[in-house]
Write a protein that holds these residues in place. Structure first.
Motif, PDB file in Angstrom:
ATOM      1  N   LYS A  42      -9.296  -4.311  15.110  1.00  0.00           N
ATOM      2  CA  LYS A  42      -8.349  -5.152  14.368  1.00  0.00           C
ATOM      3  C   LYS A  42      -7.237  -4.325  13.732  1.00  0.00           C
ATOM      4  O   LYS A  42      -6.047  -4.626  13.878  1.00  0.00           O
ATOM      5  CB  LYS A  42      -9.090  -5.939  13.260  1.00  0.00           C
ATOM      6  CG  LYS A  42     -10.252  -6.754  13.763  1.00  0.00           C
ATOM      7  CD  LYS A  42     -10.948  -7.499  12.641  1.00  0.00           C
ATOM      8  CE  LYS A  42     -11.622  -6.620  11.623  1.00  0.00           C
ATOM      9  NZ  LYS A  42     -12.768  -5.850  12.113  1.00  0.00           N
ATOM     10  N   THR A  43      -7.635  -3.264  13.028  1.00  0.00           N
ATOM     11  CA  THR A  43      -6.622  -2.436  12.378  1.00  0.00           C
ATOM     12  C   THR A  43      -5.773  -1.718  13.420  1.00  0.00           C
ATOM     13  O   THR A  43      -4.573  -1.501  13.215  1.00  0.00           O
ATOM     14  CB  THR A  43      -7.277  -1.443  11.407  1.00  0.00           C
ATOM     15  OG1 THR A  43      -7.965  -2.197  10.405  1.00  0.00           O
ATOM     16  CG2 THR A  43      -6.259  -0.565  10.726  1.00  0.00           C
ATOM     17  N   PHE A  46      -3.016  -3.896  14.220  1.00  0.00           N
ATOM     18  CA  PHE A  46      -1.976  -3.808  13.181  1.00  0.00           C
ATOM     19  C   PHE A  46      -1.140  -2.545  13.359  1.00  0.00           C
ATOM     20  O   PHE A  46       0.080  -2.572  13.240  1.00  0.00           O
ATOM     21  CB  PHE A  46      -2.627  -3.797  11.788  1.00  0.00           C
ATOM     22  CG  PHE A  46      -2.737  -5.164  11.174  1.00  0.00           C
ATOM     23  CD1 PHE A  46      -2.925  -6.274  11.973  1.00  0.00           C
ATOM     24  CD2 PHE A  46      -2.654  -5.338   9.799  1.00  0.00           C
ATOM     25  CE1 PHE A  46      -3.027  -7.532  11.420  1.00  0.00           C
ATOM     26  CE2 PHE A  46      -2.758  -6.595   9.245  1.00  0.00           C
ATOM     27  CZ  PHE A  46      -2.943  -7.687  10.040  1.00  0.00           C
ATOM     28  N   ASN A  47      -1.839  -1.452  13.636  1.00  0.00           N
ATOM     29  CA  ASN A  47      -1.113  -0.185  13.810  1.00  0.00           C
ATOM     30  C   ASN A  47      -0.213  -0.215  15.037  1.00  0.00           C
ATOM     31  O   ASN A  47       0.839   0.434  15.060  1.00  0.00           O
ATOM     32  CB  ASN A  47      -2.094   0.986  13.896  1.00  0.00           C
ATOM     33  CG  ASN A  47      -2.661   1.350  12.530  1.00  0.00           C
ATOM     34  OD1 ASN A  47      -2.052   1.023  11.506  1.00  0.00           O
ATOM     35  ND2 ASN A  47      -3.800   1.993  12.510  1.00  0.00           N
ATOM     36  N   THR A  50       2.874  -2.343  14.029  1.00  0.00           N
ATOM     37  CA  THR A  50       3.794  -1.711  13.077  1.00  0.00           C
ATOM     38  C   THR A  50       4.256  -0.336  13.539  1.00  0.00           C
ATOM     39  O   THR A  50       4.844   0.403  12.768  1.00  0.00           O
ATOM     40  CB  THR A  50       3.143  -1.580  11.685  1.00  0.00           C
ATOM     41  OG1 THR A  50       1.899  -0.896  11.830  1.00  0.00           O
ATOM     42  CG2 THR A  50       2.912  -2.915  11.044  1.00  0.00           C
ATOM     43  N   ARG A  82       3.735  -4.934   5.981  1.00  0.00           N
ATOM     44  CA  ARG A  82       2.279  -4.953   5.993  1.00  0.00           C
ATOM     45  C   ARG A  82       1.697  -4.435   4.679  1.00  0.00           C
ATOM     46  O   ARG A  82       2.364  -3.776   3.900  1.00  0.00           O
ATOM     47  CB  ARG A  82       1.755  -4.092   7.136  1.00  0.00           C
ATOM     48  CG  ARG A  82       1.912  -2.610   6.878  1.00  0.00           C
ATOM     49  CD  ARG A  82       1.251  -1.774   7.954  1.00  0.00           C
ATOM     50  NE  ARG A  82      -0.198  -1.854   7.879  1.00  0.00           N
ATOM     51  CZ  ARG A  82      -1.007  -1.133   8.657  1.00  0.00           C
ATOM     52  NH1 ARG A  82      -0.499  -0.294   9.530  1.00  0.00           N
ATOM     53  NH2 ARG A  82      -2.299  -1.235   8.536  1.00  0.00           N
ATOM     54  N   GLN A  85      -5.544  -1.581   4.399  1.00  0.00           N
ATOM     55  CA  GLN A  85      -6.951  -1.835   4.115  1.00  0.00           C
ATOM     56  C   GLN A  85      -7.382  -1.084   2.851  1.00  0.00           C
ATOM     57  O   GLN A  85      -7.983  -1.653   1.958  1.00  0.00           O
ATOM     58  CB  GLN A  85      -7.769  -1.367   5.311  1.00  0.00           C
ATOM     59  CG  GLN A  85      -9.187  -1.815   5.303  1.00  0.00           C
ATOM     60  CD  GLN A  85      -9.868  -1.446   6.619  1.00  0.00           C
ATOM     61  OE1 GLN A  85      -9.238  -0.988   7.566  1.00  0.00           O
ATOM     62  NE2 GLN A  85     -11.160  -1.642   6.664  1.00  0.00           N
ATOM     63  N   LEU A 174       1.862  -8.864   7.504  1.00  0.00           N
ATOM     64  CA  LEU A 174       0.531  -8.511   7.970  1.00  0.00           C
ATOM     65  C   LEU A 174      -0.315  -8.082   6.777  1.00  0.00           C
ATOM     66  O   LEU A 174       0.076  -7.185   6.036  1.00  0.00           O
ATOM     67  CB  LEU A 174       0.585  -7.353   8.971  1.00  0.00           C
ATOM     68  CG  LEU A 174       1.534  -7.459  10.160  1.00  0.00           C
ATOM     69  CD1 LEU A 174       1.374  -6.234  11.058  1.00  0.00           C
ATOM     70  CD2 LEU A 174       1.285  -8.708  10.962  1.00  0.00           C
ATOM     71  N   ASP A 176      -3.919  -6.518   5.789  1.00  0.00           N
ATOM     72  CA  ASP A 176      -5.110  -5.877   6.338  1.00  0.00           C
ATOM     73  C   ASP A 176      -6.233  -5.950   5.309  1.00  0.00           C
ATOM     74  O   ASP A 176      -6.216  -5.221   4.324  1.00  0.00           O
ATOM     75  CB  ASP A 176      -4.790  -4.425   6.706  1.00  0.00           C
ATOM     76  CG  ASP A 176      -5.852  -3.822   7.617  1.00  0.00           C
ATOM     77  OD1 ASP A 176      -6.911  -4.442   7.773  1.00  0.00           O
ATOM     78  OD2 ASP A 176      -5.592  -2.739   8.166  1.00  0.00           O
TER      79      ASP A 176
ATOM     80  N   SER B 232       6.187   2.221   6.004  1.00  0.00           N
ATOM     81  CA  SER B 232       5.934   0.800   6.251  1.00  0.00           C
ATOM     82  C   SER B 232       6.938  -0.101   5.549  1.00  0.00           C
ATOM     83  O   SER B 232       7.062  -1.267   5.886  1.00  0.00           O
ATOM     84  CB  SER B 232       4.514   0.428   5.836  1.00  0.00           C
ATOM     85  OG  SER B 232       4.474   0.122   4.461  1.00  0.00           O
TER      86      SER B 232
END
Lengths: 253, 358
Positions: A42-43, A46-47, A50, A82, A85, A174, A176, B232
């Protein structure tokens, strides 16, 4: 047309395909959940979205524009923001500065103006202060603006991270694991915050979460990942009652 | 009357202004003492060095405290600023008036050290932490050694340079030696004085403190605190790292210009430009409080003057110096003392507020 369109995304680390053949369509204004057991990738997704990792194959379209292979900072300017986590705030900066630094793309003055505090410096700084305070007040954090961000309680730090991401005016947000490490009260507050940004900013949100109460409570659609592959995709209710999904989470009988 | 006092106090409410006030106060006091003739020639000779070490400490703090990258080569940048400006002043020794010549020398010194900072930054800022420290350490030593064996001359045909000997230059009889190898640069006009040094210290303070409070400064600090998060939110990490490092090198170069215009014989020896000097500057920054600009200035002034003024005590000098280092370390870094200081500040502020309303 979907706001985010991910086609056949794949990344390979050596011999391991961490994410394979991943497809995702998120419409404008949707609140979309990405779930799956630990280590499902999942992460990593995201990575990939992004720009932390470059996909081995596949493409990512945001608002019809191909952003595959863009760098992280570019992707933020393209419109994806984003949170992380494990919280990544600017810990030695004040709460206000954490938000102001995210505003800087939209308030431009050059280095010399900044060093000499000339002309537009005062005006633009004032406008930045005003906008940052406005964002903070939406999140109910305006009274803590002068505090060092590392001195905030845990739940507030999560909120500040969301506020900072929102300050870049993204098209897609996003999150996390926003509820990781939160107690039930904090989680409830977080759900309110997420609903708030949806209603107020009409924000499209993609979130990773393990807290099923949160996922079933607010997500409209879900994608379930397992071993880097999509296991199920669709409306939250259907997906969560899918026997395959239950098997992935709870194992065989 | 009270209102006026309030206004004065409100000027000091901004913590940046306190720093300027301290520097100006020191300048006024020292000027009065100098005029009164009560300052020993030993001490008056230390005033300009005190200022340039404070300046280079401010510059290094921009790199270490604000950007969060460890540099051990700031003596090297100082060396570049010193030599290029000294060579410039040699050329125009007789053809330009002192003030203008020094101003241009300053521009040259700053420009060259900024250029070197920029060029070194391109590969080096891709490295993080210890690697940057190692590369800058090596850079400082390389610069020192090159300048130690560099011969530079100017005649009607233009510049000549060699790394072996004066004769290699093959200059015309009308030629002028600018840099004479290990003999360095001799006879640089002494254009710097205490007032100019204080002025330049204030300039460097304004530049760094204003930078911190600006858009670029926030971006630099965000990279220090969390590079991944900075990326980011759309921060161009490389650009801001380069900006901070180049400015830091430029400020060190400015200190170097003061150095070369305050000394009659400029030589690239380890005593002035070796790695131990870089470490000494780092000591000023660390003990003054990483990221605290005012702390750097005070620490540089005190820790530079102290061992010099203790020369009379001979063998106890280094003992006392090391005890002072430990004490300063405790005052600035021990958590218990920091808490106590915060408490005292709170009390002080409260007291002020009461006085204000009464």
């Amino acid at each position: 047309m979907a706001l985010l369109e991910v086609n056949d995304l794949c990344i390979q680390f050596g011999g391991l395909r961490a994410v394979d053949d991943f497809n995702l369509n998120i419409e404008q204004g949707e609140l979309y959940g990405l779930i799956g057991p630990n280590g499902a990738g999942k992460t990593t997704v995201f990575n990939l979205l992004t720009g932390v990792y470059r996909p081995t194959e596949g493409q990512i379209l945001l608002d019809g524009k191909n952003i595959t292979g863009h760098k992280t900072a570019e992707i933020n300017r393209d419109g994806i923001a984003r949170t992380f986590q494990n919280i990544r705030l600017f810990s030695k900066m004040s709460v206000l500065d954490n938000v102001k630094v995210a505003l800087q793309d939209r308030y431009h003055y050059n280095t010399l103006t900044g060093i000499l505090h000339l002309g537009s410096y005062k005006k633009l700084e004032k406008e930045m202060d005003a906008e940052a305070m406005e964002i903070l007040s939406v999140f109910g954090m305006d009274k803590d603006a002068e505090l060092l961000s590392s001195n905030l309680p845990y739940g507030q730090q999560r909120k500040l991270e969301i506020a900072r991401a929102m300050a870049t005016k993204p098209k897609l947000l996003l999150l996390d694991e926003p509820a990781a490490g939160m107690n039930p009260n904090e989680t409830a507050e977080l759900m309110d915050t997420i609903s708030l940004i949806r209603d107020k900013y009409k924000m499209t949100i993609l979130l990773i979460e393990h807290d099923m109460k949160l996922v079933s409570g607010i997500c409209e659609k879900l994608t379930v990942l397992n071993f880097g592959r999509v296991l199920a995709q669709g409306n939250t209710k259907d997906v969560l009652s899918d026997p395959e999904v239950i098997k992935a989470y709870l194992g065989d009988e | 009357m009270t209102k006026m006092k309030d206004n004065k106090l409100s000027f000091l409410k901004k913590k940046e202004n306190v720093t300027y006030a301290i520097v100006i106060a020191v300048w006024i006091i020292m000027e009065i003492l100098l005029k009164a003739g009560v300052v020993s020639s030993h001490l008056s000779g230390l005033l300009v060095p005190m200022c340039y070490y404070a300046i280079v400490a401010v510059g290094l703090n921009l790199c270490v405290g604000i950007l969060g990258e460890l540099s051990l080569g700031h003596a090297g940048f100082m060396c570049i600023g010193a030599f290029f400006s000294a060579a410039f002043s040699q050329i125009f020794k007789d053809s330009l008036p002192g003030g203008l010549r020094f101003f241009l020398a300053l521009v040259i010194g700053i420009a060259f050290s900024a250029l070197f900072g920029f060029l070194i930054g391109i590969p080096v800022l891709r490295l993080n932490g210890d690697y940057l420290a190692i590369v800058t350490l090596a850079f400082g030593e390389i610069i020192k050694n090159i300048l130690n064996s560099l011969y530079l001359g100017l005649d009607s045909k233009g510049f000549h340079f060699s790394l072996t000997s004066m004769l290699e230059l093959g200059m015309e009889p009308d030629g002028k030696t600018l840099i004479n190898g290990a003999m360095g640069v001799t006879g640089t006009p002494r254009d710097a004085n205490f007032t100019i040094a204080i002025f330049l210290l204030i300039v460097s303070l304004i530049v760094v403190q204003n930078l911190i409070n600006s858009r670029d400064g926030r971006a630099i600090m965000s990279i220090r605190d969390n590079r991944i998060a900075a990326e980011s939110i759309g921060i161009n990490v490389t650009k801001y790292k380069m900006l901070a490092f180049t400015m830091s090198a430029a400020i060190a170069g400015m200190a170097g210009v003061l150095f070369s215009h305050n000394i009659s014989t400029l030589q690239a020896t380890g005593q002035y430009f070796g790695y131990n000097v870089s470490i000494m500057i780092l000591v000023y920054v660390v003990l003054g409080g990483i990221g605290s600009i005012r702390g750097s200035v005070i620490a540089a002034a005190v820790l530079y003057l102290l061992p010099e003024l203790l020369r009379g005590l001979n063998k106890y000098r280094m003992l006392i110096y090391s005890i002072v280092l430990i004490v300063v370390m405790i005052i600035n870094w021990a958590p218990a003392v920091l808490d106590k200081r915060q408490e005292l500040m709170m009390k002080f502020r409260k007291g002020n507020r009461k006085n204000g309303t009464a």
